[in-house]
Motif scaffolding. Structure first.
Motif, PDB file in Angstrom:
ATOM      1  N   LEU A   1      31.948  41.641  38.193  1.00  0.00           N
ATOM      2  CA  LEU A   1      31.372  43.068  37.620  1.00  0.00           C
ATOM      3  C   LEU A   1      31.470  42.841  36.073  1.00  0.00           C
ATOM      4  O   LEU A   1      32.340  42.381  35.481  1.00  0.00           O
ATOM      5  N   GLY A   2      30.391  43.467  35.237  1.00  0.00           N
ATOM      6  CA  GLY A   2      30.646  43.244  34.115  1.00  0.00           C
ATOM      7  C   GLY A   2      30.117  44.855  33.198  1.00  0.00           C
ATOM      8  O   GLY A   2      30.021  45.627  33.838  1.00  0.00           O
TER       9      GLY A   2
ATOM     10  N   ASP B   1      35.828  39.936  29.872  1.00  0.00           N
ATOM     11  CA  ASP B   1      34.383  39.722  29.954  1.00  0.00           C
ATOM     12  C   ASP B   1      33.855  40.136  31.414  1.00  0.00           C
ATOM     13  O   ASP B   1      32.856  40.819  31.504  1.00  0.00           O
ATOM     14  N   VAL B   2      34.703  39.875  32.349  1.00  0.00           N
ATOM     15  CA  VAL B   2      34.235  39.853  33.718  1.00  0.00           C
ATOM     16  C   VAL B   2      35.412  40.281  34.590  1.00  0.00           C
ATOM     17  O   VAL B   2      36.704  39.904  34.431  1.00  0.00           O
ATOM     18  N   ILE B   3      35.108  41.435  35.405  1.00  0.00           N
ATOM     19  CA  ILE B   3      36.220  41.956  36.347  1.00  0.00           C
ATOM     20  C   ILE B   3      35.904  41.299  37.710  1.00  0.00           C
ATOM     21  O   ILE B   3      34.546  41.116  38.260  1.00  0.00           O
TER      22      ILE B   3
ATOM     23  N   LEU C   1      22.001  30.981  33.367  1.00  0.00           N
ATOM     24  CA  LEU C   1      22.317  29.898  34.477  1.00  0.00           C
ATOM     25  C   LEU C   1      22.911  28.643  33.865  1.00  0.00           C
ATOM     26  O   LEU C   1      22.308  27.665  33.856  1.00  0.00           O
ATOM     27  N   VAL C   2      24.204  28.890  33.661  1.00  0.00           N
ATOM     28  CA  VAL C   2      24.996  27.729  32.844  1.00  0.00           C
ATOM     29  C   VAL C   2      26.179  27.496  33.498  1.00  0.00           C
ATOM     30  O   VAL C   2      26.776  28.588  34.007  1.00  0.00           O
ATOM     31  N   ASP C   3      26.608  26.292  33.767  1.00  0.00           N
ATOM     32  CA  ASP C   3      27.830  26.073  34.484  1.00  0.00           C
ATOM     33  C   ASP C   3      29.054  25.749  33.467  1.00  0.00           C
ATOM     34  O   ASP C   3      29.269  24.871  33.218  1.00  0.00           O
ATOM     35  N   ASP C   4      29.404  26.804  33.099  1.00  0.00           N
ATOM     36  CA  ASP C   4      30.388  26.886  31.914  1.00  0.00           C
ATOM     37  C   ASP C   4      31.027  28.339  31.773  1.00  0.00           C
ATOM     38  O   ASP C   4      30.438  29.256  31.402  1.00  0.00           O
ATOM     39  N   VAL C   5      32.275  28.386  32.116  1.00  0.00           N
ATOM     40  CA  VAL C   5      33.158  29.458  31.854  1.00  0.00           C
ATOM     41  C   VAL C   5      34.482  29.199  31.086  1.00  0.00           C
ATOM     42  O   VAL C   5      35.239  30.238  31.285  1.00  0.00           O
ATOM     43  N   LYS C   6      34.308  28.221  30.102  1.00  0.00           N
ATOM     44  CA  LYS C   6      35.407  27.888  29.244  1.00  0.00           C
ATOM     45  C   LYS C   6      35.752  29.129  28.353  1.00  0.00           C
ATOM     46  O   LYS C   6      34.739  29.820  27.781  1.00  0.00           O
ATOM     47  N   GLY C   7      36.744  29.753  28.593  1.00  0.00           N
ATOM     48  CA  GLY C   7      37.233  30.685  27.606  1.00  0.00           C
ATOM     49  C   GLY C   7      36.949  32.030  28.232  1.00  0.00           C
ATOM     50  O   GLY C   7      37.103  32.833  27.386  1.00  0.00           O
ATOM     51  N   MET C   8      36.018  32.054  29.307  1.00  0.00           N
ATOM     52  CA  MET C   8      35.844  33.510  29.519  1.00  0.00           C
ATOM     53  C   MET C   8      36.944  34.164  30.333  1.00  0.00           C
ATOM     54  O   MET C   8      37.647  33.713  31.007  1.00  0.00           O
ATOM     55  N   LYS C   9      37.008  35.564  29.787  1.00  0.00           N
ATOM     56  CA  LYS C   9      38.259  36.288  30.270  1.00  0.00           C
ATOM     57  C   LYS C   9      38.086  36.990  31.503  1.00  0.00           C
ATOM     58  O   LYS C   9      37.052  37.785  31.426  1.00  0.00           O
TER      59      LYS C   9
END
Lengths: 508, 94
Positions: A472-473, A412-414, A267-275
């Motif tokens: 989705l993961g 990482d995520v769809i 539960l972290v507000d950070d998606v920097k660099g997430m693909k």
């Protein structure tokens, strides 16, 4: 102080732990709410008034004792939770919304429910559903349809429509549902709540009345991502009573993600660099324009927060529904063989002999949609058609899994929609089964591939009806989708004005 | 695919369902529509593709074969439509 009914399950747990309110008071507040509104919504099949109040008293004692001893409390201790009526609870009517089980009282409790009870949760009632979880509208229930709390002329989605509606109408802080082809995510989307379908094998299926055993998975529905992650953390884990549960065998143990249940850490507000990948082939004809816009706007939000977002071709999208219905119905026809009027449930009153008793019991006990799926399942498993339909579908399942594996090698995520439309009018979809099944296009492939998925509110259509965003993961990557969903939710709470956030408050 | 009366009778036996005449007609139509629809899978060449039952690698977990649950006969029999002392009662089988 905010109204006790509108705050989240975790915030309620905090207030109970702090002694600001007792579990009995919270449980009574929800029971009063159910008495006031459920005659219009029909989210519950059984309201467990007396056992819930008794459990709440026990919870208050347990909390006081633990506090006195300086022991750690579960974040959900004393919090009331509703449970879909297809999970067994010892001594409590468990119907699967079917006539054939309308007098069934289990002698044991499902592991996922037991884990909530062990954490000090109070089970407040049993929620309505499509009969045997077969449907997308909660209209096939033997106990009557559930209405969408956001518009009583519309369906809540399904099959966990009672759980989603109960959360949306503040008839419980959170609920358990089950998801075989979208049955947590789609009603969450239609009712404007959050829901997680975990990786297959993450949560024990022991005590969950089986529909499609290779697809079924129990998961949470709640007011926000934090509540869902917290509940998932409580109910996950290997269970010796479910041979398909992950995390104990030598092979699955080699991947440390299979035994990492600390979902609240994500539960972290950070998606920097997430693909993040958006399947281009999810946005084709027939899709509601408001849904499309809301979902693509959500992708922009994640991009603005530092995620790398791009479109790609997933492939196999149009084959998921036919493969799903062959496999799900085949498994259903086999799983539902056990309902024969001998050991439990309904038995016909008038019969000639044993075989005639079986046939009449089942024909009178099952509803139309259940019979339709048993017939299809029996056909595709029959000699002469087994290879052409059932084995073919299992081969296509392998191709669908491969398409997702290729995608998760890059992303990482769809990100996509949960459903092509918002909630339909009551009675609109049952007449044409194939049309109804097409509404499952974005959800069923996830069950075939065993992936985790989350549905989060991301907008409203021109009628003010909720729209869900689906993330989705890869298998066992719940933490990634929870982080992405939580980050999106923080933006939504601060920058958008959705009705669900007005109802539940913005303190998440 | 055309579904004949014989096929519906046969599937009804496999499914242990006794359908009324109306239900049989509806079932013929539903089954035929669904099979036409799932026929879409034949567009895919799946030669050489192994049928997949389980989506992630998992191996057997062995344990001693010991009884861990107690006798719950009384509660279980309470659910029976018809029972007598220790037994479920079923109609004549011959």
């Amino acid at each position: 102080m905010q109204d006790i009914l509108s705050i989240s399950a975790v915030d309620l747990g905090k207030k109970i732990a702090a002694g600001e309110i007792t579990s009995v008071e919270a449980t009574q507040a929800y029971l009063d709410r159910i008495s006031a509104v459920d005659k219009d919504i029909n989210a519950y099949i059984t309201v467990m008034t007396e056992p819930a109040l008794k459990a709440a008293e026990e919870a208050d004692k347990m909390i006081a004792a633990k506090k006195a001893a300086g022991e750690e409390l579960s974040p959900l201790a004393g919090v009331p939770i509703a449970v879909k009526d297809n999970m067994c609870i010892e001594g409590t009517l468990t119907t699967c919304a079917s006539h054939i089980l309308d007098n069934f009282v289990p002698t044991y409790t499902a592991t996922a429910v037991q884990k909530l009870i062990d954490a000090g949760c109070v089970i407040i009632g049993r929620t309505n559903m499509d009969e045997f979880a077969m449907g997308s509208t909660t209209e096939t229930s033997y106990f009557g349809a559930t209405k969408n709390p956001r518009d009583l002329t519309r369906v809540p989605g399904g099959s966990s429509g009672g759980s989603a509606a109960a959360v949306a109408a503040m008839e419980c802080p959170a609920a358990l549902g089950s998801d075989t082809g979208g049955s947590i995510r789609q009603p969450a989307s239609f009712c404007g709540v959050t829901g997680i379908k975990p990786t297959y094998g993450r949560v024990s299926r022991y005590g969950l009345i089986a529909y499609g055993s290779s697809l079924d998975q129990i998961g949470p529905l709640g007011k926000n991502v934090t509540d869902c992650a917290t509940i998932l953390e409580v109910i996950s884990g290997h269970d010796a009573k479910d041979s398909t549960s992950a995390g104990a065998d030598e092979t699955s143990k080699q991947d440390e993600r299979t035994t990492d249940y600390k979902f609240t850490e994500a539960l972290v507000d950070d998606v920097k660099g997430m693909k993040i990948g958006i399947p281009r082939d999810y946005f084709l004809e027939g899709m509601n324009e408001d849904v499309k816009k809301a979902v693509l706007d959500a992708a922009e939000v994640l991009k603005s927060k530092g995620a790398i977002v791009e479109e790609f071709d997933l492939g196999m999208v149009e084959y998921a529904i036919p493969a799903y219905y062959v496999i799900a119905c085949a498994e259903a026809s086999s799983n539902l063989e056990r309902f024969d009027g001998v050991k439990y449930g309904y038995r016909t009153s008038d019969y000639l002999d044993l075989h005639n008793m079986y046939k009449k019991t089942r024909s009178e006990g099952f509803g139309a949609e259940v019979k339709r799926r048993i017939m299809l399942g029996s056909f595709v498993l029959s000699s002469g058609y087994y290879d052409a339909y059932y084995v073919k579908a299992l081969r296509v399942k392998a191709l669908i899994k491969k398409a997702f594996d290729d995608a998760f090698a890059k992303y990482d995520v769809i990100l996509g929609p949960v459903a092509p439309t918002t909630a339909l009018k009551l009675g609109e979809s049952l007449s044409d089964p194939i049309q109804m099944y097409l509404g499952d296009i974005y959800t069923v492939s996830v069950n075939l591939a065993g992936l985790p998925g989350i549905s989060v509110p991301c907008g409203e259509d021109s009628n003010g009806l909720p729209i869900g965003l689906q993330l989705l993961g890869q298998t066992f990557d719940e933490k990634k989708i929870i982080r992405a969903a939580y980050s999106y939710e923080q933006y939504r709470l601060n920058n958008m004005s959705l009705k669900c956030d007005d109802i539940f408050g913005k303190e998440a | 695919m055309v579904i004949t009366d014989e096929t519906i009778e046969y599937v009804g036996i496999l499914a242990k369902l006794e359908l009324s005449d109306d239900e049989k007609e509806q079932s013929k139509k539903d089954l035929s529509d669904m099979l036409d629809y799932v026929g879409k899978l034949n567009e895919l060449d799946t030669s050489g593709v192994e049928p997949m039952s389980h989506t992630f690698p998992i191996s057997n977990v062995m344990r001693e074969d010991e009884v861990t649950n107690g006798d719950d006969k009384e509660n279980m029999l309470k659910n029976a439509p018809e029972s007598n002392q220790d037994a479920y009662i079923v109609p004549n089988t011959f």
